[in-house]
Design a protein around this motif. Structure first.
Motif, mmCIF file in Angstrom:
data_model
loop_
_atom_site.group_PDB
_atom_site.id
_atom_site.type_symbol
_atom_site.label_atom_id
_atom_site.label_comp_id
_atom_site.label_asym_id
_atom_site.label_seq_id
_atom_site.Cartn_x
_atom_site.Cartn_y
_atom_site.Cartn_z
ATOM 1 N N ALA A 129 0.898 -1.398 0.129
ATOM 2 C CA ALA A 129 0.012 0.098 0.188
ATOM 3 C C ALA A 129 0.963 1.156 -0.248
ATOM 4 C CB ALA A 129 -0.881 -0.202 1.263
ATOM 5 N N VAL A 130 0.340 2.391 -0.733
ATOM 6 C CA VAL A 130 0.918 3.613 -0.668
ATOM 7 C C VAL A 130 -0.043 4.898 -0.585
ATOM 8 C CG1 VAL A 130 0.955 3.719 -3.266
ATOM 9 C CG2 VAL A 130 2.891 4.870 -2.155
ATOM 10 N N ASP A 131 0.490 5.857 0.159
ATOM 11 C CA ASP A 131 -0.490 6.847 0.372
ATOM 12 C C ASP A 131 -0.634 7.450 -1.108
ATOM 13 O OD1 ASP A 131 -1.429 9.184 2.282
ATOM 14 O OD2 ASP A 131 -0.477 10.330 0.513
ATOM 15 N N PRO A 132 -2.031 7.772 -1.493
ATOM 16 C CA PRO A 132 -2.490 8.053 -2.785
ATOM 17 C C PRO A 132 -1.673 9.380 -3.412
ATOM 18 C CG PRO A 132 -4.386 7.415 -1.619
ATOM 19 C CD PRO A 132 -3.119 7.402 -0.522
ATOM 20 N N ILE A 133 -1.523 10.313 -2.456
ATOM 21 C CA ILE A 133 -0.715 11.550 -2.838
ATOM 22 C C ILE A 133 0.696 11.372 -3.044
ATOM 23 C CG2 ILE A 133 -0.097 14.010 -2.235
ATOM 24 C CD1 ILE A 133 -2.842 13.622 -3.294
ATOM 25 N N GLY A 374 -4.135 21.684 -15.309
ATOM 26 C CA GLY A 374 -4.225 22.490 -16.273
ATOM 27 C C GLY A 374 -5.282 23.635 -16.404
ATOM 28 N N ALA A 375 -6.190 23.632 -15.454
ATOM 29 C CA ALA A 375 -7.137 24.537 -15.350
ATOM 30 C C ALA A 375 -6.833 25.371 -13.989
ATOM 31 C CB ALA A 375 -8.550 23.706 -15.052
ATOM 32 N N GLY A 376 -5.913 24.967 -13.351
ATOM 33 C CA GLY A 376 -5.349 25.926 -12.225
ATOM 34 C C GLY A 376 -6.459 25.766 -11.008
ATOM 35 N N ILE A 377 -6.717 24.631 -10.823
ATOM 36 C CA ILE A 377 -8.005 24.196 -9.758
ATOM 37 C C ILE A 377 -7.848 22.804 -9.158
ATOM 38 C CG2 ILE A 377 -9.892 25.766 -10.591
ATOM 39 C CD1 ILE A 377 -11.110 23.288 -11.736
ATOM 40 N N GLY A 378 -8.153 22.725 -7.801
ATOM 41 C CA GLY A 378 -7.865 21.375 -7.312
ATOM 42 C C GLY A 378 -9.016 20.497 -7.588
ATOM 43 N N VAL A 379 -8.746 19.186 -7.068
ATOM 44 C CA VAL A 379 -9.704 18.173 -7.244
ATOM 45 C C VAL A 379 -9.957 17.151 -6.415
ATOM 46 C CG1 VAL A 379 -7.921 16.716 -8.608
ATOM 47 C CG2 VAL A 379 -10.501 16.281 -9.135
ATOM 48 N N SER A 380 -10.974 16.867 -5.931
ATOM 49 C CA SER A 380 -11.123 15.533 -4.581
ATOM 50 C C SER A 380 -11.975 14.498 -5.506
ATOM 51 C CB SER A 380 -12.311 16.545 -3.806
ATOM 52 O OG SER A 380 -12.392 15.399 -2.837
ATOM 53 N N LEU A 381 -11.155 13.314 -5.293
ATOM 54 C CA LEU A 381 -11.803 12.183 -5.874
ATOM 55 C C LEU A 381 -12.302 11.265 -4.495
ATOM 56 C CD1 LEU A 381 -9.129 11.007 -8.622
ATOM 57 C CD2 LEU A 381 -11.351 12.033 -8.908
ATOM 58 N N THR A 429 -8.445 24.128 -3.618
ATOM 59 C CA THR A 429 -6.951 24.684 -3.911
ATOM 60 C C THR A 429 -6.057 23.382 -3.699
ATOM 61 O OG1 THR A 429 -7.025 25.587 -1.647
ATOM 62 C CG2 THR A 429 -7.216 27.310 -3.666
ATOM 63 N N SER A 430 -6.697 22.203 -3.629
ATOM 64 C CA SER A 430 -5.708 21.172 -2.999
ATOM 65 C C SER A 430 -6.286 19.780 -3.978
ATOM 66 C CB SER A 430 -6.156 20.972 -1.482
ATOM 67 O OG SER A 430 -7.325 20.386 -1.328
ATOM 68 N N VAL A 431 -5.361 18.946 -3.928
ATOM 69 C CA VAL A 431 -5.784 17.766 -4.517
ATOM 70 C C VAL A 431 -6.075 16.625 -3.491
ATOM 71 C CG1 VAL A 431 -5.030 15.953 -5.884
ATOM 72 C CG2 VAL A 431 -4.502 18.211 -6.634
ATOM 73 N N LYS A 432 -7.210 16.014 -3.555
ATOM 74 C CA LYS A 432 -7.400 15.050 -2.494
ATOM 75 C C LYS A 432 -7.948 13.673 -3.023
ATOM 76 C CE LYS A 432 -10.310 14.727 1.515
ATOM 77 N NZ LYS A 432 -11.669 15.463 2.476
ATOM 78 N N PHE A 433 -7.280 12.534 -2.498
ATOM 79 C CA PHE A 433 -7.637 11.433 -2.992
ATOM 80 C C PHE A 433 -8.063 10.679 -1.797
ATOM 81 C CE2 PHE A 433 -4.391 11.516 -6.520
ATOM 82 C CZ PHE A 433 -5.321 12.423 -7.350
ATOM 83 N N GLY A 434 -9.384 10.302 -1.618
ATOM 84 C CA GLY A 434 -10.033 9.654 -0.492
ATOM 85 C C GLY A 434 -9.829 10.915 0.825
ATOM 86 N N ALA A 438 -3.032 17.277 -0.507
ATOM 87 C CA ALA A 438 -2.011 18.165 -0.647
ATOM 88 C C ALA A 438 -2.277 19.297 -1.460
ATOM 89 C CB ALA A 438 -0.711 17.428 -1.525
ATOM 90 N N PRO A 439 -1.696 20.439 -1.068
ATOM 91 C CA PRO A 439 -2.044 21.807 -1.806
ATOM 92 C C PRO A 439 -1.611 21.540 -3.300
ATOM 93 C CG PRO A 439 -0.590 22.052 -0.023
ATOM 94 C CD PRO A 439 -0.371 20.663 -0.173
ATOM 95 N N LEU A 440 -2.566 21.917 -4.252
ATOM 96 C CA LEU A 440 -2.340 21.975 -5.685
ATOM 97 C C LEU A 440 -1.117 22.569 -5.869
ATOM 98 C CD1 LEU A 440 -3.269 21.437 -8.653
ATOM 99 C CD2 LEU A 440 -4.494 23.651 -8.493
ATOM 100 N N GLU A 441 -0.878 23.856 -5.486
ATOM 101 C CA GLU A 441 0.587 24.703 -5.902
ATOM 102 C C GLU A 441 1.629 23.810 -5.641
ATOM 103 O OE1 GLU A 441 2.412 29.016 -4.338
ATOM 104 O OE2 GLU A 441 0.763 28.154 -3.375
ATOM 105 N N GLU A 442 1.980 22.945 -4.604
ATOM 106 C CA GLU A 442 3.084 22.208 -4.356
ATOM 107 C C GLU A 442 3.212 21.084 -5.282
ATOM 108 O OE1 GLU A 442 4.029 18.608 -1.299
ATOM 109 O OE2 GLU A 442 2.888 20.400 -0.276
ATOM 110 N N LEU A 443 1.851 20.564 -5.662
ATOM 111 C CA LEU A 443 2.022 19.381 -6.778
ATOM 112 C C LEU A 443 2.363 19.854 -8.116
ATOM 113 C CD1 LEU A 443 -0.739 17.320 -5.609
ATOM 114 C CD2 LEU A 443 1.469 17.025 -4.979
ATOM 115 N N SER A 444 1.945 21.138 -8.349
ATOM 116 C CA SER A 444 1.853 21.642 -9.711
ATOM 117 C C SER A 444 3.559 22.043 -9.901
ATOM 118 C CB SER A 444 0.981 23.055 -10.075
ATOM 119 O OG SER A 444 1.192 23.509 -11.044
#
Length: 456
Positions: A129-133, A374-381, A429-434, A438-444
Motif C-alpha cells: 500500500a502507498v499513500d495516494p498523494i 491544467g485549469a489551475g484548480i484542485g480536484v477531490s476524488l 486549491t488542493s488535490v484530495k484522493f480519499g 496536498a496543496p495544488l500549488e505544491e504538486l503543480s
C-alpha cells in the motif's frame, strides 16, 4: 509526389518507379547538395529532411519552377522515367549503378524469419500500500510523466496561427484553411505493455490513440505505425514484432482506423540488449467544424465523471514502474468493442461535456490531476483505493461537466449500456484522493519543474 524518408533518394525513386511499372534514370550532377565533393553513395542514401521527389510532365516544368521560385524553395530536374526496367544512376558522366529496378522493390526478396511467441507474463506479486498523494508525486516527478512544457515551449507551436489546441492537453488540433474543418493529431504507445504482451500492447497503442482523438471530439480516421524494435534476427525479438503487428491489425480493423503509412526501425540495441518494443501509433482525426471540439477545461464545481469501469489492473502500470521500480504482471486487456462503444458515446454526447481526457498511464489519479492542474484548480476524488486510482484498465475517459449535464450524461449512458459514475469534483486549491490531500500549488510546482531538473 513522394517524401524522402529512409534511404532518401534511393527509396523514393525506386518505389515511385515500381508503382508506375517504369524504370528511372537519375543524374546526380543535377541534385542540389549542401557540401562539395559528395559521392554518389552519399547522395543516394542521404536522409536530409524536408525533401520531396516529384514526377512531372515535361511541359509542366516551367509552371512548376515558377511555383517553387515564388515560395523560395529549391527545385531541380534530376532525372527521368524510362520504359525499361532499369535503375540507372549517373554521376560525373560515369554510370554508378545499373540494375533492374523491380529487384529493389516489387520483386525484392522477402524474409521469413524464425520467431517464437512471447511467453505469458508472470503473475503480478503483491503490491504494498502507498499513500495516494505519495503515489501521485512519484509519477509527476518522473521524466516520463512530468509536464513537458520545457521542451515544446522552446519551439513555435502556432505556425500560420492555425493551432487550435496547443501541446499539453492530449491530441493537438489545427485548422484546415478555408474549410471550417480541423484535424486532430496524437501519437501513443506504452512499451512496458508491449514487452509483457506484444499482442495486447499493440492493441492498446491503437486504442489509446483512438481515445486521445475522441477525447477532443474528433472522429478517428487513420493511423501510421512506427515499428521500433531490437534485432529481428533473434527469434524472441521477431516474436515481439509479429505479436505487435497482430494486435495493431486487429485494433485498426475493429476501430475503423486503417494504417495508411509508417516506418520500421530495427536493430536498436546497445551492447546486445534491445530497446523495449515500441510500436508507436500516430493517428489523425477529423472535426467537421470547430463547434464539435471538446475544448474546455474543468471549472470550479464541475463533477468528475468516469466513463468505463472502475480501475483494477496494476500489472505493468506506471505506479508499479515509477514508485516500486517493478515491471511485472500482464499488460491490461483491451476490449475493442468497449473501446468503440465508449468512443462513440463520447462523440455523440459532446455537447454535455465540458472537458474530457482518456485514462491511460497513471489511471484515474494522474488523469484527474492533469485536468485539474491544467485549469489551475484542485480536484477531490472520492476513493483512496490504490487500484481504483492508479489501475490502467482500458476503454475509459474522465469527463468534467456541470451537475445538470452530468445528470443527462448518466441517463444517456444508461440507455447506451455504457458504465458511467460520478467519482469526485473539481475545485478548491488542493488535490484530495480519499482522505489523502496536498496543496495544488505544491504538486503543480513539482509537476512543472521535474522534467527540466532531470534532463535540462
Amino acid at each position: 509526389i513522394q517524401d524522402m524518408g529512409a534511404a532518401g533518394l534511393t527509396c523514393s525513386a525506386v518505389e515511385m518507379g515500381d508503382k508506375g511499372n517504369l524504370g528511372v534514370r537519375l543524374d546526380l550532377d543535377r541534385v542540389p547538395c549542401r557540401e562539395a565533393g559528395m559521392t554518389a553513395y552519399e547522395m543516394m542514401l542521404s536522409e536530409s529532411q524536408e525533401r520531396m521527389l516529384m514526377v512531372l510532365k515535361p511541359e509542366k516544368e516551367a509552371e512548376a519552377k515558377a511555383i517553387f521560385d515564388k515560395w523560395d524553395l529549391d527545385f531541380a530536374i534530376v532525372g527521368e522515367t524510362i520504359a525499361e526496367d532499369r535503375f540507372l544512376i549517373v554521376h560525373g558522366n560515369e554510370t554508378k549503378a545499373d540494375l533492374p529496378l523491380k529487384a529493389l522493390s516489387g520483386t525484392a526478396p522477402e524474409y521469413d524469419r524464425p520467431w517464437v511467441e512471447t511467453p505469458a507474463a508472470a503473475e503480478m506479486g503483491p503490491v504494498a500500500a502507498v499513500d495516494p498523494i505519495d503515489g501521485l508525486k512519484g509519477l509527476i516527478s518522473s521524466p516520463n510523466y512530468a509536464h513537458k512544457g520545457w521542451v515544446y515551449e522552446q519551439y513555435d507551436t502556432t505556425v500560420m496561427a492555425d493551432t487550435v489546441r496547443a501541446p499539453g492537453l492530449g491530441a493537438g488540433v489545427v485548422r484546415v484553411h478555408a474549410t471550417g474543418k480541423a484535424l486532430a493529431f496524437t501519437s501513443d504507445v506504452t512499451p512496458r505493455y508491449v514487452m509483457a504482451n506484444p499482442y495486447e500492447g499493440g492493441k492498446q497503442a491503437v486504442a489509446e490513440a483512438y481515445r486521445n482523438l475522441t477525447a477532443c471530439g474528433a472522429k478517428p480516421l487513420a493511423a501510421t505505425d512506427n515499428m521500433n524494435f531490437g534485432n529481428p534476427e533473434k527469434p524472441e525479438i521477431m516474436g515481439q514484432f509479429v505479436g505487435a503487428i497482430k494486435g495493431i491489425g486487429e485494433a485498426c480493423q475493429a476501430l475503423d482506423m486503417p494504417i495508411v503509412s509508417g516506418n520500421v526501425s530495427l536493430y536498436n540495441e546497445t551492447d546486445g540488449v534491445g530497446i523495449l518494443p515500441t510500436p508507436t501509433i500516430g493517428a489523425v482525426g477529423l472535426l467537421e467544424t470547430l463547434d464539435d471540439m471538446i475544448a474546455g477545461l474543468p471549472a470550479e464545481g464541475d463533477l468528475a465523471i468516469l466513463i468505463g469501469a472502475p480501475g483494477s489492473h496494476l500489472g505493468q502500470s506506471a505506479l508499479l514502474a515509477e514508485v516500486f521500480n517493478r515491471e511485472d504482471g500482464d499488460a491490461p486487456w483491451v476490449d475493442l468493442s468497449a473501446e468503440r462503444a465508449h468512443g462513440f458515446f463520447i462523440r455523440e454526447n459532446r455537447t454535455l461535456i465540458g472537458a474530457c481526457t482518456d485514462l491511460s498511464d497513471g489511471g484515474l489519479a494522474l488523469a484527474a490531476f492533469e485536468m485539474a492542474e491544467g485549469a489551475g484548480i484542485g480536484v477531490s476524488l472520492d476513493t483512496g483505493d490504490m487500484a481504483e486510482l492508479f489501475g490502467e484498465d482500458q476503454a475509459r475517459y474522465l469527463v468534467a461537466c456541470r451537475f445538470d449535464q452530468a445528470e443527462a450524461l448518466m441517463v444517456a449512458a444508461g440507455r447506451a449500456g455504457v458504465p458511467c459514475a460520478a467519482v469526485g469534483r473539481f475545485g478548491g486549491t488542493s488535490v484530495k484522493f480519499g482522505s489523502s490531500e496536498a496543496p495544488l500549488e505544491e504538486l503543480s510546482r513539482l509537476y512543472r519543474t521535474a522534467f527540466e531538473a532531470a534532463v535540462g
